[in-house]
Write a protein that holds these residues in place. Sequence first.
Motif, PDB file in Angstrom:
ATOM      1  N   PHE B  35     -17.190 -44.427  29.657  1.00 54.43           N
ATOM      2  CA  PHE B  35     -17.441 -45.665  29.986  1.00 54.43           C
ATOM      3  C   PHE B  35     -18.787 -45.991  29.789  1.00 54.43           C
ATOM      4  O   PHE B  35     -19.746 -45.248  29.960  1.00 54.43           O
ATOM      5  CB  PHE B  35     -16.900 -46.250  31.454  1.00 54.43           C
ATOM      6  N   TYR B  37     -20.941 -48.976  31.812  1.00 51.38           N
ATOM      7  CA  TYR B  37     -21.101 -50.001  32.652  1.00 51.38           C
ATOM      8  C   TYR B  37     -22.509 -50.599  32.590  1.00 51.38           C
ATOM      9  O   TYR B  37     -23.725 -50.038  32.363  1.00 51.38           O
ATOM     10  CB  TYR B  37     -20.993 -49.557  34.273  1.00 51.38           C
ATOM     11  N   GLN B  39     -25.171 -53.107  34.936  1.00 52.40           N
ATOM     12  CA  GLN B  39     -25.552 -53.616  36.491  1.00 52.40           C
ATOM     13  C   GLN B  39     -26.473 -54.591  36.459  1.00 52.40           C
ATOM     14  O   GLN B  39     -27.944 -54.047  36.290  1.00 52.40           O
ATOM     15  CB  GLN B  39     -26.002 -52.278  37.305  1.00 52.40           C
ATOM     16  N   MET B  45     -21.544 -53.730  39.344  1.00 53.37           N
ATOM     17  CA  MET B  45     -21.242 -52.879  38.411  1.00 53.37           C
ATOM     18  C   MET B  45     -20.215 -53.497  37.416  1.00 53.37           C
ATOM     19  O   MET B  45     -19.119 -53.584  38.063  1.00 53.37           O
ATOM     20  CB  MET B  45     -20.951 -51.331  38.829  1.00 53.37           C
ATOM     21  N   LEU B  47     -17.746 -53.151  34.035  1.00 57.70           N
ATOM     22  CA  LEU B  47     -17.306 -52.528  32.831  1.00 57.70           C
ATOM     23  C   LEU B  47     -17.614 -53.346  31.496  1.00 57.70           C
ATOM     24  O   LEU B  47     -17.143 -54.306  31.373  1.00 57.70           O
ATOM     25  CB  LEU B  47     -15.937 -52.206  33.140  1.00 57.70           C
ATOM     26  N   ARG B  50     -14.781 -48.936  27.475  1.00 57.62           N
ATOM     27  CA  ARG B  50     -14.258 -47.812  27.544  1.00 57.62           C
ATOM     28  C   ARG B  50     -13.634 -47.097  26.348  1.00 57.62           C
ATOM     29  O   ARG B  50     -13.371 -47.766  25.323  1.00 57.62           O
ATOM     30  CB  ARG B  50     -13.268 -47.719  28.835  1.00 57.62           C
ATOM     31  N   PHE B  91     -25.276 -48.275  32.505  1.00 58.73           N
ATOM     32  CA  PHE B  91     -24.835 -46.603  32.871  1.00 58.73           C
ATOM     33  C   PHE B  91     -23.968 -46.167  32.016  1.00 58.73           C
ATOM     34  O   PHE B  91     -22.712 -46.825  31.781  1.00 58.73           O
ATOM     35  CB  PHE B  91     -24.544 -46.739  34.276  1.00 58.73           C
ATOM     36  N   ARG B  95     -15.230 -39.603  33.088  1.00 58.93           N
ATOM     37  CA  ARG B  95     -13.977 -39.550  33.921  1.00 58.93           C
ATOM     38  C   ARG B  95     -13.009 -38.389  33.119  1.00 58.93           C
ATOM     39  O   ARG B  95     -12.568 -38.658  32.238  1.00 58.93           O
ATOM     40  CB  ARG B  95     -13.252 -40.585  34.370  1.00 58.93           C
ATOM     41  N   ASN B 100      -9.634 -36.447  38.182  1.00 59.00           N
ATOM     42  CA  ASN B 100      -9.224 -38.039  37.988  1.00 59.00           C
ATOM     43  C   ASN B 100      -9.800 -38.875  38.931  1.00 59.00           C
ATOM     44  O   ASN B 100      -9.420 -40.163  38.702  1.00 59.00           O
ATOM     45  CB  ASN B 100      -7.612 -37.935  37.972  1.00 59.00           C
ATOM     46  N   TYR B 101     -10.217 -38.614  40.035  1.00 56.80           N
ATOM     47  CA  TYR B 101     -10.570 -39.874  41.074  1.00 56.80           C
ATOM     48  C   TYR B 101     -12.065 -40.045  40.892  1.00 56.80           C
ATOM     49  O   TYR B 101     -12.307 -41.175  41.752  1.00 56.80           O
ATOM     50  CB  TYR B 101     -10.204 -39.194  42.414  1.00 56.80           C
ATOM     51  N   LYS B 102     -12.743 -39.405  40.196  1.00 63.05           N
ATOM     52  CA  LYS B 102     -14.209 -39.860  40.373  1.00 63.05           C
ATOM     53  C   LYS B 102     -14.956 -40.105  38.932  1.00 63.05           C
ATOM     54  O   LYS B 102     -14.511 -39.471  37.948  1.00 63.05           O
ATOM     55  CB  LYS B 102     -14.979 -38.893  41.046  1.00 63.05           C
ATOM     56  N   LEU B 103     -15.754 -40.845  38.824  1.00 59.36           N
ATOM     57  CA  LEU B 103     -16.605 -41.077  37.841  1.00 59.36           C
ATOM     58  C   LEU B 103     -18.080 -40.601  38.326  1.00 59.36           C
ATOM     59  O   LEU B 103     -18.574 -40.422  39.080  1.00 59.36           O
ATOM     60  CB  LEU B 103     -17.199 -42.739  37.451  1.00 59.36           C
ATOM     61  N   PHE B 105     -21.930 -40.537  36.652  1.00 60.19           N
ATOM     62  CA  PHE B 105     -22.771 -41.260  35.960  1.00 60.19           C
ATOM     63  C   PHE B 105     -24.051 -40.784  35.469  1.00 60.19           C
ATOM     64  O   PHE B 105     -24.362 -39.692  36.082  1.00 60.19           O
ATOM     65  CB  PHE B 105     -23.238 -42.763  37.067  1.00 60.19           C
ATOM     66  N   GLY B 106     -24.523 -41.302  34.389  1.00 56.13           N
ATOM     67  CA  GLY B 106     -25.805 -41.175  33.953  1.00 56.13           C
ATOM     68  C   GLY B 106     -26.972 -41.870  34.834  1.00 56.13           C
ATOM     69  O   GLY B 106     -26.423 -42.456  35.786  1.00 56.13           O
ATOM     70  N   LYS B 107     -28.262 -41.427  34.643  1.00 60.10           N
ATOM     71  CA  LYS B 107     -29.071 -42.212  35.523  1.00 60.10           C
ATOM     72  C   LYS B 107     -29.621 -43.623  34.937  1.00 60.10           C
ATOM     73  O   LYS B 107     -30.283 -44.243  35.721  1.00 60.10           O
ATOM     74  CB  LYS B 107     -30.572 -41.427  35.480  1.00 60.10           C
TER      75      LYS B 107
END
Lengths: 113, 115
Positions: B35, B37, B39, B45, B47, B50, B91, B95, B100-103, B105-107
């Motif tokens: 993904f 994102y 911000q 955030m 989307l 994807r 960002f 996933r 399956n429940y968390k993303l 992220f990069g910095k």
Amino acid sequence: DAGVTQSPTHLIKTRGQHVTLRCSPISGHKSVSWYQQVLGQGPQFIFQYYEKEERGRGNFPDRFSARQFPNYSSELNVNALLLGDSALYLCASSFGSDTGELFFGEGSRLTVL
Amino acid sequence: AQTVTQSQPEMSVQEAETVTLSCTYDTSESDYYLFWYKQPPSRQMILVIRQEAYKQQNATENRFSVNFQKAAKSFSLKISDSQLGDAAMYFCAYRGRSSNYKLTFGKGTLLTVNP
């Protein structure tokens, strides 16, 4: 339709205090996730709840806890606050527990002095 | 553990020009999603786009497109005809099926659009 709503938007606490952050998901969404975003970094996963059950937990100490209510809203609690807990706390909701598309709120900015 | 790396802390682009943001990731999984994102200063955030790893075709959403190189584990975002409203922190996120429940992220990359 209302998006993900979080409260409070800003708050200031002192070390050792306790904080409760609240999140209301998008109507119809049953999953809520919490992320911590320290300044200058990407969000870090804290918890996910689905149908009131914890489905996942990130690498955070036991001072962090959460729960989800029957109306699918959620609370994130942090005890014994440390200076390093200062961050933007983001809540995200999704319809299911395994969908990748999360819808984020605007976050709660916590400052610990 | 999966990692996401964004090697460009800041980028700038002239209005109406094209810019590419880089992202690489590390995983041993074969089934995952990627993904981008956005911000903005409002903090929410949003989307942007994807990509499912099993799809060879690169995803496109209006002025936003990706270059997904699965073998190289690279996932760059191209923004065409840049607009002032594109200015934000971007960002890259991962996933995987096993998480399956968390993303993850990069910095982030801070994009500035110059008029």
